[in-house]
Design a protein around this motif. Structure first.
Motif, short mmCIF file in Angstrom:
data_model
loop_
_atom_site.label_atom_id
_atom_site.label_comp_id
_atom_site.label_asym_id
_atom_site.label_seq_id
_atom_site.Cartn_x
_atom_site.Cartn_y
_atom_site.Cartn_z
N ALA A 59 0.81 -1.21 0.00
CA ALA A 59 0.00 0.00 0.00
C ALA A 59 0.85 1.26 0.00
N VAL A 60 2.16 1.11 0.25
CA VAL A 60 3.03 2.27 0.35
C VAL A 60 3.75 2.45 -0.98
N THR A 61 3.68 3.65 -1.53
CA THR A 61 4.37 3.95 -2.78
C THR A 61 5.56 4.85 -2.50
N LEU A 62 6.61 4.65 -3.25
CA LEU A 62 7.83 5.43 -3.08
C LEU A 62 7.98 6.40 -4.23
N ASP A 63 8.53 7.58 -3.93
CA ASP A 63 8.83 8.51 -5.00
C ASP A 63 10.02 7.97 -5.80
N PRO A 64 10.19 8.43 -7.02
CA PRO A 64 11.24 7.87 -7.90
C PRO A 64 12.64 7.91 -7.28
N GLU A 65 12.95 9.01 -6.58
CA GLU A 65 14.29 9.11 -5.98
C GLU A 65 14.49 8.08 -4.89
N GLU A 66 13.46 7.90 -4.05
CA GLU A 66 13.55 6.91 -2.99
C GLU A 66 13.62 5.50 -3.56
N ALA A 67 12.83 5.21 -4.59
CA ALA A 67 12.87 3.90 -5.23
C ALA A 67 14.24 3.63 -5.85
N ARG A 68 14.83 4.65 -6.46
CA ARG A 68 16.16 4.48 -7.04
C ARG A 68 17.20 4.19 -5.96
N ARG A 69 17.08 4.88 -4.83
CA ARG A 69 18.02 4.65 -3.73
C ARG A 69 17.89 3.24 -3.17
N VAL A 70 16.65 2.76 -3.05
CA VAL A 70 16.42 1.40 -2.54
C VAL A 70 16.99 0.37 -3.50
N ARG A 71 16.79 0.57 -4.80
CA ARG A 71 17.34 -0.35 -5.79
C ARG A 71 18.86 -0.35 -5.76
N GLN A 72 19.44 0.86 -5.59
CA GLN A 72 20.89 0.97 -5.53
C GLN A 72 21.45 0.22 -4.32
N GLU A 73 20.80 0.36 -3.17
CA GLU A 73 21.25 -0.35 -1.98
C GLU A 73 21.14 -1.86 -2.15
N ARG A 74 20.05 -2.29 -2.81
CA ARG A 74 19.87 -3.72 -3.03
C ARG A 74 20.95 -4.27 -3.96
N LEU A 75 21.27 -3.52 -5.02
CA LEU A 75 22.33 -3.94 -5.94
C LEU A 75 23.68 -3.98 -5.24
N GLU A 76 23.94 -3.01 -4.36
CA GLU A 76 25.21 -2.99 -3.64
C GLU A 76 25.32 -4.19 -2.71
N ARG A 77 24.22 -4.56 -2.05
CA ARG A 77 24.25 -5.73 -1.16
C ARG A 77 24.53 -7.00 -1.95
N ILE A 78 23.92 -7.12 -3.13
CA ILE A 78 24.16 -8.30 -3.96
C ILE A 78 25.58 -8.29 -4.53
N GLY A 79 26.00 -7.13 -5.02
CA GLY A 79 27.32 -7.02 -5.63
C GLY A 79 28.46 -7.22 -4.67
N ARG A 80 28.24 -6.90 -3.40
CA ARG A 80 29.29 -7.06 -2.39
C ARG A 80 29.75 -8.51 -2.30
N TRP A 81 28.82 -9.44 -2.55
CA TRP A 81 29.16 -10.86 -2.50
C TRP A 81 29.34 -11.46 -3.90
N LEU A 82 28.54 -11.01 -4.86
CA LEU A 82 28.55 -11.63 -6.17
C LEU A 82 29.81 -11.29 -6.96
N LEU A 83 30.24 -10.03 -6.93
CA LEU A 83 31.40 -9.63 -7.72
C LEU A 83 32.68 -10.34 -7.28
N PRO A 84 33.03 -10.36 -5.99
CA PRO A 84 34.25 -11.11 -5.60
C PRO A 84 34.16 -12.58 -5.95
N LEU A 85 32.95 -13.17 -5.80
CA LEU A 85 32.79 -14.58 -6.14
C LEU A 85 33.00 -14.82 -7.63
N ALA A 86 32.45 -13.92 -8.47
CA ALA A 86 32.61 -14.06 -9.91
C ALA A 86 34.07 -13.90 -10.33
N ILE A 87 34.77 -12.94 -9.73
CA ILE A 87 36.19 -12.74 -10.05
C ILE A 87 37.00 -13.96 -9.62
N MET A 88 36.66 -14.52 -8.45
CA MET A 88 37.38 -15.70 -7.97
C MET A 88 37.18 -16.89 -8.92
#
Length: 283
Positions: free
Chosen positions: A8-37
């Motif tokens: 029921a809660v909608t986010l403004d575009p800036e807030e939604a972009r920030r949430v997506r960015q944080e989610r990508l950073e959390r995934i990338g923190r583990w995925l990128l080193p694993l992929a390089i390894m």
């Protein structure tokens, strides 16, 4: 429940972009080193195949992994020997470093008198000190423990001393105005303020204690069934047993990573409810 979890809660575009960015950073923190390894291991394997390199020069990753399983009894028993020296030296470094740091903060004269000796121990290579230790110490375990302790001691002492001396002057004056004794200032003001510094030094000393234990085994030339991983590396090098050498190196590396992760977790659990460095990680 956060806003993004509630339909029921909608986010403004800036807030939604920030949430997506944080989610990508959390995934990338583990995925990128694993992929390089994974890419590095694949490239290692392909180089061995493309150049037809014999295993006594550069073994393929699969051969190293198989050796790790085949020689698990020998390698892990040696790892336990190395870990015993590592953790004992770290414990002694914590006791000695914190105790001496507390003594330094209680007396500037003591700090000015003894801190230069701690610096001398830190800046002098352990391979240069070991011949003296070898002359004056008979017990092999004591030699290794002393070498590893020297390497791990200074970060604990330096960081804890810095933390104990970094107390806010206004808080210190308030304690004095309220008649607090030196022990009360130490217990309720200085030690809590120094805790982040101590934990930072502990994470550094954890890795250094492992390095010190391995280097001490190298310079001591420890041999036999009850010796540590360094002796297995030396032995494998003499016999051109590169798969076992690589297996021992990988075991040491993963052990160092595990020690760092455990100490980082301990630091986070201690600081997460009150210190800014840990609170930021939860946002």
């Amino acid at each position: 429940m956060t806003a993004i979890d509630h339909p029921a809660v909608t986010l403004d575009p800036e807030e939604a972009r920030r949430v997506r960015q944080e989610r990508l950073e959390r995934i990338g923190r583990w995925l990128l080193p694993l992929a390089i390894m994974v890419l590095a291991i694949w490239l290692w394997d392909r180089i061995c195949v493309w150049n037809d390199i014999p295993k006594y020069i550069l073994p393929r990753p699969g051969v190293v992994l198989q050796t790790l399983f085949d020689d698990a009894g020998l390698l892990f028993s040696s790892l336990l020997v190395t870990l015993r020296i590592t953790f004992l030296s770290l414990l002694l470094a914590v006791i000695g470093g914190v105790g001496l740091a507390v003594l330094f903060t209680q007396s500037k004269w003591v700090e000015m008198s003894f801190f230069p000796f701690a610096i001398v121990l830190q800046v002098t290579p352990i391979v240069a000190i070991f011949p003296l230790i070898n002359i004056y110490v008979d017990n092999q375990t004591t030699k290794l423990l002393l070498c590893a302790w020297i390497v791990a001691f200074f970060p604990i002492l330096s960081n804890t001393t810095l933390g104990l001396n970094s107390v806010d002057r206004n808080l210190r004056d308030m304690f004095k105005l309220n008649g607090a004794t030196r022990w009360q200032q130490l217990r309720y003001l200085r030690l809590p303020a120094a805790m982040p510094y101590f934990l930072g030094g502990l994470k550094i000393a954890g890795g250094l204690s492992l390095i010190g234990a391995v280097v001490a085994e190298f310079v001591a030339g420890a041999q036999g069934q009850s010796s540590g991983l360094a002796s297995r590396i030396i032995e494998a090098g003499y016999r051109l047993n590169a798969p076992r050498l690589f297996a021992a190196l990988i075991l040491i590396s993963f052990t160092g990573i595990l020690i760092f992760l455990v100490l980082s977790l301990i630091s986070h659990l201690i600081l997460r409810r009150w210190h800014e460095s840990a609170l930021k990680q939860e946002r």
